[in-house]
Structure formats: C-alpha cells, structure tokens
Design a protein around this motif. Structure first.
Motif, short mmCIF file in Angstrom:
data_model
loop_
_atom_site.label_atom_id
_atom_site.label_comp_id
_atom_site.label_asym_id
_atom_site.label_seq_id
_atom_site.Cartn_x
_atom_site.Cartn_y
_atom_site.Cartn_z
N GLY A 163 0.21 -5.37 -7.89
CA GLY A 163 -0.68 -5.40 -9.05
C GLY A 163 -1.24 -4.05 -9.42
O GLY A 163 -0.92 -3.02 -8.82
N LEU A 164 -2.12 -4.04 -10.41
CA LEU A 164 -2.69 -2.80 -10.94
C LEU A 164 -3.99 -2.41 -10.27
O LEU A 164 -4.48 -1.29 -10.48
N GLU A 165 -4.57 -3.32 -9.48
CA GLU A 165 -5.78 -2.99 -8.73
C GLU A 165 -5.49 -1.89 -7.73
O GLU A 165 -4.34 -1.70 -7.32
N GLU A 166 -6.53 -1.18 -7.31
CA GLU A 166 -6.36 -0.23 -6.19
C GLU A 166 -5.70 -0.98 -5.04
O GLU A 166 -6.06 -2.11 -4.73
N ASN B 17 2.45 4.71 9.47
CA ASN B 17 2.55 3.27 9.73
C ASN B 17 1.43 2.74 10.62
O ASN B 17 0.94 1.63 10.42
N ALA B 18 1.02 3.53 11.60
CA ALA B 18 -0.06 3.09 12.49
C ALA B 18 -1.38 2.90 11.73
O ALA B 18 -2.15 1.98 12.03
N ASP B 19 -1.63 3.75 10.75
CA ASP B 19 -2.84 3.60 9.93
C ASP B 19 -2.79 2.31 9.12
O ASP B 19 -3.80 1.62 8.96
N PHE B 20 -1.61 2.00 8.62
CA PHE B 20 -1.44 0.75 7.87
C PHE B 20 -1.70 -0.46 8.76
O PHE B 20 -2.35 -1.43 8.35
N ILE B 21 -1.24 -0.42 9.98
CA ILE B 21 -1.49 -1.52 10.92
C ILE B 21 -2.99 -1.70 11.15
O ILE B 21 -3.50 -2.83 11.16
N ASP B 22 -3.71 -0.60 11.32
CA ASP B 22 -5.17 -0.70 11.48
C ASP B 22 -5.81 -1.34 10.25
O ASP B 22 -6.73 -2.16 10.36
N TYR B 23 -5.34 -0.97 9.07
CA TYR B 23 -5.87 -1.55 7.84
C TYR B 23 -5.61 -3.05 7.79
O TYR B 23 -6.52 -3.84 7.46
N CYS C 170 0.84 -1.22 0.00
CA CYS C 170 0.00 0.00 0.00
C CYS C 170 0.86 1.25 0.00
O CYS C 170 0.51 2.27 0.62
N HIS C 171 2.00 1.21 -0.70
CA HIS C 171 2.97 2.29 -0.62
C HIS C 171 2.42 3.63 -1.09
O HIS C 171 2.86 4.69 -0.63
N LYS C 172 1.44 3.61 -1.99
CA LYS C 172 0.83 4.85 -2.48
C LYS C 172 0.37 5.73 -1.32
O LYS C 172 0.58 6.95 -1.31
N TYR C 173 -0.24 5.10 -0.33
CA TYR C 173 -0.84 5.85 0.78
C TYR C 173 0.20 6.36 1.77
O TYR C 173 -0.06 7.31 2.51
N LEU C 174 1.39 5.71 1.78
CA LEU C 174 2.48 6.22 2.61
C LEU C 174 3.20 7.36 1.90
O LEU C 174 3.54 8.38 2.52
N PHE C 175 3.44 7.20 0.61
CA PHE C 175 4.14 8.24 -0.14
C PHE C 175 3.34 9.54 -0.22
O PHE C 175 3.90 10.63 -0.17
#
Length: 279
Positions: free
Chosen positions: A256-259, A21-27, A10-15
């Motif tokens: 992949g190319l999916e969201e 990082n905490a949001d990613f953990i929740d996801y 999900c690097h798009k959302y970090l960049f």
C-alpha cells in the motif's frame, strides 16, 4: 493458520540500507508476527546466516518461507541455469533455518517470446528445481505473479505439467486482480494445491488517482491497501482456507501507500482479526 510477514512489505528499508534481514526480524517480532518470509534478492550468505540465526533464536520468530526471485523466461540456457541456482540457494536456506516451503516464480512475459515458448522453459526449470527441493524435504510453492503465471488456470497447468509433489501453490490473494481473475473463484480452483499464502489486498480506484497505481490487464486502476480494506475479499478467502483445514503460514505482503512499517503493522492486526473470525 500462522501469520508471517514478507520482507517485501518493508522493502524500502532493505533497498536503502537502513535495515538488514536481522533488523526486519526484530521489527516483525515487535508487531506480533509469528514468522518471516525472507527473499534471495536481499540475501548475503556470509552476513545473514549468523545474524538471522541469532535474531530468530532471540525473538522466537520462525522462518515461514524463503523466497526465490527466479524468472525462467530467458532465451539462453546459461541465463536459465542462473535462475535455477537462485532456487537452489532458497532451498538451502530453507533447510538451514527449518522452513518447509520456498516461494518460487515462473517467469514473465518478454517481447518476442510467446506464452507457449515461455511455458516450456518454466516447466523445465521448475522440474529441476522441484527435484532438488524434494531431495532436501522442501516444497516449492509457485506464486501467481505476472502474465505467464498470473491466473489460477495457468498456475494449475504449470503444476500439473511439472508433476512433482514438491511443487504446489503460493496463493497470492491480491495478484489475481491484476490479471482480471477473481480471487474468490481462484481459491476454489487452487485450494487442493495451496501450501503457502500471501495476504495482499488491492483497491479499485478512480482515474484521478495518480500515486501508486497498478493497472490490471483490462486497464482497471488499483492501489495496494491493508488486507480486508480492499476488493480482494480477504475475509472470505481466509474463511475458505480455514474450512478446508489449512494450517500453514499466511504471509502479509503489504504493497500500500502508507509508510511501510505502519502499514505492515496494521496489516498484521487486520489479518489476525480475519483469522480469528474464521475459527
């Protein structure tokens, strides 16, 4: 085998700053992942140590691995020392949050640098990194990545030359295809050395495909896809790992190319089914 998710999925959302990082953990907790793989490239010690500690405690998600983003194919000692410090940071963060492994890179091809020259710097750097990791009770796991350490035989050679019990393999299922290696054969060669796994898949496409194409060394065009939906043979590799008694982490690295959020969620589901089928 336990299923984790690499933040690279999900690097798009970090960049773009949408997530920390905490949001990613929740996801990851929301899609049923048991662990996360965090990366030094997205790490801010002052911000992330307290926030990640709270998120891991609240969700019950574990830190499966902390990934260094080092590249030892650098021409100056000063540059290579900075790469070693990236590994030191990753080891320290693994210890901080109870992870047993740190993903490391070797380094990649640069213009004017031969493989043999690069390999010397890689081995020297990883020897120093492995010594530090061993002193902290952590194992570095070398990912097959790029041209200088992409093939199974290259990973095997580097690990043997370093000669430390604190350097083993991060077996990235998909990356072998990009160097014209065969994943189902690579697992046979590296199985005794595997301590961490990246679940990644690529699909061979036609020349009419324009978006998201990655070229293998041979020029063959691939795109990323959800594990089990491509040409890696993910189910067979998972079965071989299960047969060998591998009980470590398997970290989804969706490219992949999916969201990215929906693709990663599907990847966790598909990988979970493959792990269940291999039991």
């Amino acid at each position: 085998m336990k299923i984790a998710v690499s933040v690279w999925s999900c690097h798009k959302y970090l960049f773009d700053g949408t997530w920390k990082n905490a949001d990613f953990i929740d996801y990851v907790a929301s899609i049923g992942g048991q662990g996360v793989e965090l990366l030094s490239i997205f790490w801010d010690k002052e911000r992330d140590i307290p926030a990640v500690r709270e998120a891991l405690s609240r969700t019950g998600v574990k830190l499966a691995c902390f990934g260094a983003c080092n590249d030892f194919v650098k021409t100056t000692e000063e540059e290579r020392s900075a790469q070693l410090q990236d590994i030191v940071l990753a080891v320290d963060m693994a210890v901080e949050f109870g992870a047993e492994v740190v993903r490391v890179f070797a380094g990649d091809r640069k213009e004017g640098i031969t493989y043999e020259q690069g390999k010397g710097w890689i081995v020297e750097g990883l020897k120093q990194g492995a010594a530090y990791a061993e002193s902290k009770g952590v194992v570095l796991c070398l990912e097959n990545h790029g041209v200088f350490a992409g093939k199974a035989e290259q990973v095997q050679e580097i690990i043997e030359l370093v000669g430390s019990p604190a350097l083993r393999s991060t077996f990235d299922m998909g990356n072998f295809l990009l160097v014209d290696d065969v994943p189902s054969q690579a697992i046979g060669a590296l199985l005794p050395l595997v301590r961490h796994v990246h679940a990644k898949d690529f699909k061979l496409v036609g020349e009419d495909q324009k978006d998201g194409v990655l070229r293998a060394l041979s020029g063959a065009p691939f795109i990323g896809t959800v594990p089990t939906e491509g040409d890696v043979g993910v189910g067979g590799i998972v079965a071989k790992l299960a047969e060998a008694g591998y009980d470590g982490w398997m970290s989804v690295e969706y490219e992949g190319l999916e969201e990215q959020k929906s693709g990663t969620a599907r990847a966790v589901e598909k990988l979970g089914a493959a792990v269940a089928a291999a039991k």
